[in-house]
Design an enzyme around this catalytic site. Sequence first.
Site, PDB file in Angstrom:
ATOM      1  N   ARG A  66      47.796 -11.228  14.385  1.00 41.41           N
ATOM      2  CA  ARG A  66      46.948 -11.871  13.375  1.00 41.41           C
ATOM      3  C   ARG A  66      46.659 -10.946  12.185  1.00 41.41           C
ATOM      4  NH1 ARG A  66      42.184 -14.934  16.449  1.00 41.41           N
ATOM      5  NH2 ARG A  66      41.948 -15.837  14.373  1.00 41.41           N
ATOM      6  N   SER A  80      30.239 -17.488  18.791  1.00 48.07           N
ATOM      7  CA  SER A  80      29.964 -16.776  17.532  1.00 48.07           C
ATOM      8  C   SER A  80      28.620 -16.053  17.602  1.00 48.07           C
ATOM      9  CB  SER A  80      29.918 -17.776  16.369  1.00 48.07           C
ATOM     10  OG  SER A  80      31.180 -18.342  16.155  1.00 48.07           O
ATOM     11  N   ASP A 127      37.557 -24.907  14.305  1.00 47.25           N
ATOM     12  CA  ASP A 127      38.079 -24.707  15.661  1.00 47.25           C
ATOM     13  C   ASP A 127      38.269 -26.023  16.412  1.00 47.25           C
ATOM     14  OD1 ASP A 127      38.202 -21.964  15.380  1.00 47.25           O
ATOM     15  OD2 ASP A 127      36.158 -21.652  16.118  1.00 47.25           O
ATOM     16  N   LYS A 167      45.105 -18.765  13.430  1.00 50.71           N
ATOM     17  CA  LYS A 167      44.110 -18.614  14.506  1.00 50.71           C
ATOM     18  C   LYS A 167      44.778 -17.929  15.704  1.00 50.71           C
ATOM     19  CE  LYS A 167      40.734 -20.464  12.302  1.00 50.71           C
ATOM     20  NZ  LYS A 167      39.591 -19.636  11.915  1.00 50.71           N
ATOM     21  N   SER A 225      36.285 -18.049   5.385  1.00 52.39           N
ATOM     22  CA  SER A 225      36.254 -17.304   6.646  1.00 52.39           C
ATOM     23  C   SER A 225      34.904 -16.663   6.890  1.00 52.39           C
ATOM     24  CB  SER A 225      37.339 -16.220   6.652  1.00 52.39           C
ATOM     25  OG  SER A 225      37.138 -15.383   7.787  1.00 52.39           O
ATOM     26  N   ARG A 248      27.625 -11.847  17.715  1.00 57.03           N
ATOM     27  CA  ARG A 248      26.690 -11.294  16.714  1.00 57.03           C
ATOM     28  C   ARG A 248      25.450 -10.701  17.370  1.00 57.03           C
ATOM     29  NH1 ARG A 248      29.992 -14.940  14.521  1.00 57.03           N
ATOM     30  NH2 ARG A 248      30.326 -15.079  12.275  1.00 57.03           N
ATOM     31  N   GLN A 255      34.348 -14.899   9.452  1.00 57.81           N
ATOM     32  CA  GLN A 255      34.606 -13.555   9.993  1.00 57.81           C
ATOM     33  C   GLN A 255      34.648 -12.538   8.851  1.00 57.81           C
ATOM     34  OE1 GLN A 255      38.225 -13.970  12.245  1.00 57.81           O
ATOM     35  NE2 GLN A 255      37.218 -15.077  13.911  1.00 57.81           N
ATOM     36  N   ARG A 294      41.903 -22.907  22.986  1.00 56.50           N
ATOM     37  CA  ARG A 294      41.590 -24.271  22.519  1.00 56.50           C
ATOM     38  C   ARG A 294      42.815 -25.188  22.606  1.00 56.50           C
ATOM     39  NH1 ARG A 294      36.465 -23.236  21.288  1.00 56.50           N
ATOM     40  NH2 ARG A 294      36.022 -21.409  20.014  1.00 56.50           N
ATOM     41  N   ARG A 346      47.846 -23.259  15.068  1.00 57.50           N
ATOM     42  CA  ARG A 346      47.330 -24.416  15.816  1.00 57.50           C
ATOM     43  C   ARG A 346      47.942 -25.742  15.370  1.00 57.50           C
ATOM     44  NH1 ARG A 346      41.076 -22.294  16.766  1.00 57.50           N
ATOM     45  NH2 ARG A 346      41.571 -21.313  18.769  1.00 57.50           N
TER      46      ARG A 346
HETATM   47  C1  S3P Z   1      34.256 -17.438  13.721  1.00 55.63           C
HETATM   48  C2  S3P Z   1      34.819 -17.850  12.544  1.00 55.63           C
HETATM   49  C3  S3P Z   1      36.027 -18.692  12.457  1.00 55.63           C
HETATM   50  C4  S3P Z   1      36.366 -19.332  13.798  1.00 55.63           C
HETATM   51  C5  S3P Z   1      36.229 -18.372  14.939  1.00 55.63           C
HETATM   52  C6  S3P Z   1      34.799 -17.857  15.023  1.00 55.63           C
HETATM   53  C7  S3P Z   1      33.050 -16.581  13.681  1.00 55.63           C
HETATM   54  O1  S3P Z   1      37.121 -17.882  12.073  1.00 55.63           O
HETATM   55  O2  S3P Z   1      37.672 -19.873  13.764  1.00 55.63           O
HETATM   56  O3  S3P Z   1      36.561 -18.986  16.166  1.00 55.63           O
HETATM   57  O4  S3P Z   1      32.372 -16.442  14.716  1.00 55.63           O
HETATM   58  O5  S3P Z   1      32.748 -16.063  12.596  1.00 55.63           O
HETATM   59  P1  S3P Z   1      37.429 -17.605  10.511  1.00 55.63           P
HETATM   60  O6  S3P Z   1      36.317 -16.823   9.960  1.00 55.63           O
HETATM   61  O7  S3P Z   1      38.716 -16.824  10.508  1.00 55.63           O
HETATM   62  O8  S3P Z   1      37.585 -18.960   9.909  1.00 55.63           O
END
Ligand code: S3P
Length: 453
Positions: free
Chosen positions: A129, A29, A327, A354, A174, A33, A176, A403, A358
């Site tokens: 997705r 993550s 995760d 995901k 989320s 970023r 993300q 995973r 999962r």
């Molecule tokens: C992540 C957020 C999570 C996670 C992903 C990484 C991120 O997803 O499952 O592996 O780096 O912001 P979601 O935001 O869809 O929950």
Amino acid sequence: MSAHGTPIPMTSVPCGPLAGTADVPGDKSISHRSLILGAMAVGETKITGLLEGEDVLDTAKAMRAFGAEVTRHDDGSWSVFGVGVGGFAEPDKVIDCGNSGTGVRLIMGAMATSPISATFTGDASLNKRPMARITDPISLFGAQSVGRAGGRLPMTIVGAADPVPVNYTVPMPSAQVKSAVLLAGLNAPGKTVVTEKEATRDHTERMLVGFGAEVTTEETEKGRVITLTGQPELKPQTIVVPRDPSSAAFPVCAALIVPGSDVLIPGIGLNPTRAGLFTTLREMGANLTYENEREEGGEPVADLRARFSPDMKGIHVPPERAASMIDEYPILSVVAANASGITMMRGVKELRVKESDRIDAMATGLRDCGVDVEEGDDWWSVTGMGPGMVTGGATCQSHLDHRIAMSFLVLGMAAKAAVSVDDGAPIATSFPIFEPLMSDLGASIHRVNKDAA
Ligand code: S3P
């Protein structure tokens, strides 16, 4: 199969004690970023410890396509010469984000308030997705999108030429989506406000502050309210990426279930928005300790020591903890199968969207290995068989999900018979050194040569 490769079947044979030190790679993550914010700053951002997995390398390529200069140095460090907020160039080819939902969703947000268009695609997993969770909020800034039915990739985003700031409540837990809105807000004038009902990983907020943006976070009755002041000049940073707790989960859990094991996993990020698995394991009775707790690069970090834990008991994992370990449920289910009693996991609907579904992927493979699993739309439970009592002996489908592949290989280490996966290639997206690292600790993972069979 990865975005670029052919399937790699793998088998994990029950093994003796795991021992030694496991240096897991950088946080996925934070790596994404670092590259994206580096590309939106003016000047050189220097990054050490970047995860060089396929997902992050795809984001590096994408940032180059948007005009940033991204270089890997011989010592393994990286430099990003950014183009500034609002300075993205229009890519002249399709952006392929491979397997990475984080990559594509954050980048869509970052470009949504620039007057350029970009077309995004991914592998078979990513192209299934949901993307409406990003196109809905970026449309409020003025961006437009055209994709396949159901809001799927491939998809073209036309960025807003004259963006307006937004006030948005994220409908699902989320990070993300939250991050995409914040990154879009960077090039909108005025204040963009994002509310999340449940706290999710906060790396974007922390890093935005580090890059010099004005970001405030307030805990309110409605949840966590994050306010960003748009159009800052982001100042380049020197970033040390901590090691990934989501990758550390695999050697940690393997050590807990393989008799006689004692493994040290140094320098793991323990940001509370990420550390839910470790709390859960300790509640189950795991012999898991934090040593040398410290802060590195603005994130809490510790060395983890995991030892074989024969007395682990199933628990009810609190649903409000789900976001901090989202995760890690696949590998938790493997530990749960080796504990005694039932482990109940609720509030985990997001697991169904995901890299794979999962819950379905783990439930099917665990049942094939002799484990009793029950499931509903947003919950599942695993009935523990006790240490070393999982039958194993099955070939499980990884569904293009790193995973899932790693979880079944860990299951095989402590089962009565070997566990195989149809395809271990996706492991390279997040944990490219998984096989040598686990082998060095004493695991026995083999690539199966289909031609020789
Ligand atoms: C992540 C957020 C999570 C996670 C992903 C990484 C991120 O997803 O499952 O592996 O780096 O912001 P979601 O935001 O869809 O929950």
